[in-house]
Scaffold this active site. Sequence first.
Site, short mmCIF file in Angstrom:
data_model
loop_
_atom_site.label_atom_id
_atom_site.label_comp_id
_atom_site.label_asym_id
_atom_site.label_seq_id
_atom_site.Cartn_x
_atom_site.Cartn_y
_atom_site.Cartn_z
N TYR A 1 25.44 44.78 47.38
CA TYR A 1 25.48 43.41 47.88
C TYR A 1 24.35 42.62 47.24
O TYR A 1 23.22 43.12 47.18
CB TYR A 1 25.31 43.38 49.40
CG TYR A 1 26.51 42.77 50.08
CD1 TYR A 1 26.87 41.45 49.79
CD2 TYR A 1 27.31 43.49 50.95
CE1 TYR A 1 28.00 40.89 50.36
CE2 TYR A 1 28.43 42.93 51.52
CZ TYR A 1 28.78 41.63 51.22
OH TYR A 1 29.90 41.08 51.78
N ASP B 1 37.56 21.71 33.11
CA ASP B 1 38.01 23.06 33.44
C ASP B 1 38.61 23.64 32.15
O ASP B 1 39.73 23.32 31.78
CB ASP B 1 39.05 22.98 34.55
CG ASP B 1 39.63 24.34 34.93
OD1 ASP B 1 39.34 25.33 34.23
OD2 ASP B 1 40.39 24.39 35.92
N THR C 1 37.64 30.38 33.38
CA THR C 1 37.90 31.77 33.69
C THR C 1 37.24 32.57 32.58
O THR C 1 36.89 32.03 31.53
CB THR C 1 39.40 32.11 33.67
OG1 THR C 1 39.90 31.81 32.38
CG2 THR C 1 40.16 31.33 34.72
N ARG D 1 38.49 39.87 34.55
CA ARG D 1 39.00 38.81 35.43
C ARG D 1 37.80 38.18 36.14
O ARG D 1 37.02 38.89 36.78
CB ARG D 1 39.94 39.37 36.49
CG ARG D 1 41.09 40.16 35.96
CD ARG D 1 42.21 40.22 36.97
NE ARG D 1 42.81 38.90 37.06
CZ ARG D 1 43.63 38.42 36.14
NH1 ARG D 1 43.98 39.11 35.09
NH2 ARG D 1 44.12 37.20 36.28
C1 LIG Z 1 44.06 29.90 35.18
C2 LIG Z 1 43.44 28.63 35.58
C3 LIG Z 1 42.68 28.53 36.75
C4 LIG Z 1 42.63 29.63 37.78
O1 LIG Z 1 42.07 30.80 37.40
P1 LIG Z 1 42.14 32.07 38.39
O2 LIG Z 1 41.18 33.02 37.76
O3 LIG Z 1 43.53 32.53 38.40
O4 LIG Z 1 41.67 31.62 39.73
C5 LIG Z 1 42.03 27.35 37.01
N1 LIG Z 1 42.14 26.30 36.18
C6 LIG Z 1 42.89 26.34 35.05
C7 LIG Z 1 42.98 25.14 34.18
C8 LIG Z 1 43.57 27.51 34.72
O5 LIG Z 1 44.33 27.54 33.62
#
Ligand SMILES: *Cc1c(COP(=O)(O)O)cnc(C)c1O
Length: 500
Positions: free
Chosen positions: A86, A263, A292, A301
């Site tokens: 933790y 993002d 990600t 992941r």
């Molecule tokens: C894949 C994706 C996510 C989410 O990612 P996870 O790891 O599945 O939670 C968020 N934003 C965009 C633009 C993505 O392509």
Amino acid sequence: MWSRAPGPSRRLPRRPEVTTDNPSRTPESTAFRTAIDVVRGVEPRIADAIGAEIEDQRASLKLIASENYASPAVLLAMGNWFSDKYAEGTIGRRFYAGCRNVDTVEAIAAEHARELFGAQHAYVQPHSGIDANLVAFWAVLAQRVELPALERAGVRQVNDLSEEDWERLRKALGDQRMLGMSLDAGGHLTHGFRPNISGKMFHQRSYGTDPETGLLDYDAVRAAAREFRPLILIAGYSAYPRRVNFRIMREIADEVGATLMVDMAHFAGLVAGKVLTGDFDPVPHAQIVTTTTHKSLRGPRGGMVLCDDSLADQVDRGCPMVLGGPLPHVMAAKAVALAEARQPAFQDYAQRVVDNAQSLADGLTRRGARLVTGGTDNHLVLLDVSGYGLTGRQAEGALLDAGIVTNRNAIPRDPNGAWYTSGIRLGTPALTTRGLTADGFDEVAELIDTVLSRTTPGTAKSGKPSKATYVLAEGVAKEVADRSADLLAKHPLYPQVDLG
Ligand SMILES: *Cc1c(COP(=O)(O)O)cnc(C)c1O
């Protein structure tokens, strides 16, 4: 394939390539075989499933744009006792004792991330892309809504607010605006859409693409921003096959007093690999960038947040603000993946991802297919399958029958909606890791075109053409699956892993 030189320093000598002449004797084979044997001693069905998964992955022509194959070093860094620890808090400031080695791991991962992307600050704890976005949203809300409220009340922390001031702050936090790319233009559910928590947190408005060209229309984004005046202007996508000019997006954000958040979940690998640079690299332009780590970046992941110093303190509050305890074993794997991405070989990989997408797009267009925006300049291609008389759902099913793994995806102003759709999204990161070249992707285009040209819609109970069922002409699935197996055999997956 994966680069093997250890660490970030380009001056270190490269380790010799592990020979795959005798894959049963590589350290990777020994490691994975031993791990599976140990698991087998407790629950053999799980050991079998692990073995079956590598076989399935080896056998499928994987064109899912969000997937990749992480290196054995990345995979192996995850299976250990860091999982037991933790470590709530951040490096050197934990709510738990005994985090010395977790601090080491998190600091190395963050250092690689900062250096790789040229970011002032990196936060490597998010467990996924969604979590990274939540951390970023709450960091911006804290900086722009909560801190000013504390200052107005003359207190240092939320616990010191009166009941009345606290209620007012809670309402203000839930009363902010976000402007993001519409879903059918390629935006993501986490960018303020109602089925996701972001849509419940923010008033949302979206910008789309030009109906003629399919390209992002910056003038329309500017007009929407001027009218809506969002707190957060969010850029980034999961199904837009072109580059985005983040310099222009930042100008728009500045003009209306918004924070620019990007993002880059899908295209982080292209940023890391220096294919997306200058105006197309989000890091120098956005105040906050999320990603990600498992898509084009080819790590474990997970998620990550990069930001400038002004937001660093708020971002570091991600755990326990919205995240559960960090996953130190995954942070270890992130550090390994980021070290790999700092090798020159990763830049070569990223360039090949884009060249291969180009070849796939050209190959489909030459065979008469219609692509959204007419092509690609990143790692993905959005194929409009209405020209074949099919829905995305039918195309996805027929391709899968022939061993080609894709996913259906809405296209702009999709007449078939988000469930059946009219599109198929194709991406090159995974097969490029396997070593497929531009010629290989031209053959992939031919296989896709062969399947779709020989598929027809089934008939619904009503007697009308179905949107879900389809008929694939006899023999095509086998013919294409055989050709795809030949192609894959030339590019073995995890060549250094032999499970015996
Ligand atoms: C894949 C994706 C996510 C989410 O990612 P996870 O790891 O599945 O939670 C968020 N934003 C965009 C633009 C993505 O392509």
